[in-house]
Design an enzyme around this catalytic site. Structure first.
Site, PDB file in Angstrom:
ATOM      1  N   TYR A   1       0.574 -14.375  -3.060  1.00  0.00           N
ATOM      2  CA  TYR A   1      -0.483 -15.140  -2.394  1.00  0.00           C
ATOM      3  C   TYR A   1      -1.415 -14.216  -1.624  1.00  0.00           C
ATOM      4  CZ  TYR A   1      -2.602 -18.663   0.681  1.00  0.00           C
ATOM      5  OH  TYR A   1      -3.478 -19.467   1.360  1.00  0.00           O
TER       6      TYR A   1
ATOM      7  N   SER B   1      -7.544 -16.262   3.277  1.00  0.00           N
ATOM      8  CA  SER B   1      -6.370 -16.435   4.130  1.00  0.00           C
ATOM      9  C   SER B   1      -6.246 -15.229   5.042  1.00  0.00           C
ATOM     10  CB  SER B   1      -5.101 -16.568   3.284  1.00  0.00           C
ATOM     11  OG  SER B   1      -3.936 -16.514   4.104  1.00  0.00           O
TER      12      SER B   1
END
Length: 271
Positions: free
Chosen positions: A165, A152
């Site tokens: 995350y 990500s």
């Protein structure tokens, strides 16, 4: 990619039941690969296998269905090892591994529960470790293979409300790069594709109110949240990420390893 580019190659894709994982599976099948599609939920896997059943591919067991579903929890190390052994016995040697399985628990860092933190790392980081260890060892013994971890852009730029995350993706990214360094002499390439905002169920779960307005807010950015917009003016489709993955596992990327490819429309300004 040409339909024959990955002919005869067996790929394992985690998180294949939806979103980016499903798009990666479609892209690899379109290039001729047989895909061992992995997910915790059997329903989406069966639907994906049925959707792609019409594409004839040539695997070690002859002409057959291009997507073979395997229900698996990547947080379970023993189950991963057993599943990889089963895949190779049924389909042939794995030449490609794509780690897509992931979860997002959004909350301010000081409000994260122990459970949210542990669960996030269990899937996003430990799951990558489990699959890479099981598949990478076999690839190294054969002297060939390609591994891609879908990370990500949050791994490289701080995000409010996404501490667990972002940290889990940063850990998975660096693990994959270290693995690539260790396996390079064995002919195994390891790379990362780091998406930005992509139109998936995970992304839409973050939106509030009208979907169109929420999407536009993501594109425009959020100064209060220290988030820039997307210079290209659109949110990525899962297929955009899948095409980057398909390139990195192909022979066209044969001299690329330990690379982190951002596919985010310029949203991080490649910080």
């Amino acid at each position: 990619m040409q339909q024959s580019e990955l002919a005869g190659t067996v790929a394992m894709v985690t998180g294949a039941g939806q979103g980016i994982g499903a798009a990666v599976t479609r892209a690899l099948v379109a290039a001729g690969a047989v895909v061992a599609a992995v997910d915790r939920n059997p329903g989406p896997l069966a639907a994906l296998a049925d959707e792609l059943a019409g594409a004839s591919v040539h695997g070690s067991d002859g002409v057959g269905r291009p997507v073979r579903p395997y229900v698996l929890d990547v947080t379970d190390a023993a189950a991963v090892e057993a599943a990889v052994s089963l895949m190779e016995s049924q389909l042939g040697p794995l030449g490609i591994l794509v780690n897509v399985a992931g979860i997002l628990r959004a909350a301010p860092a000081v409000e994260l529960s122990d459970e949210d933190w542990v669960d996030t790392f269990a899937v996003n980081t430990n799951g990558v470790f489990h699959t890479c260890r099981a598949v990478g060892r076999r690839m190294a013994e054969r002297g060939t293979g390609a591994i891609v971890t879908v990370g990500s852009n949050a791994a490289g730029v701080p995000r409010t409300g996404m501490a667990a995350y972002a940290a889990s993706k940063a850990a998975a990214t660096m693990f994959t790069r270290c693995l690539g360094l260790e396996l390079a002499r064995s002919g195994v390439r390891c790379n990362i594709v780091s998406p930005g905002s992509t139109d998936t169920d995970m992304q839409r779960a973050l939106w509030q109110g009208d979907a169109g307005a929420a999407e536009q807010r993501v594109i425009d950015g959020d100064p209060a949240g220290y988030r820039v917009g997307i210079p290209l003016g659109r949110i990525a489709a899962p297929a955009d990420i899948a095409e980057a993955v398909a390139f990195l596992v192909s022979d066209r990327a044969r001299h690329i390893t330990m690379h982190d490819l951002y596919v985010d429309g310029g949203a991080t300004l490649r910080a």
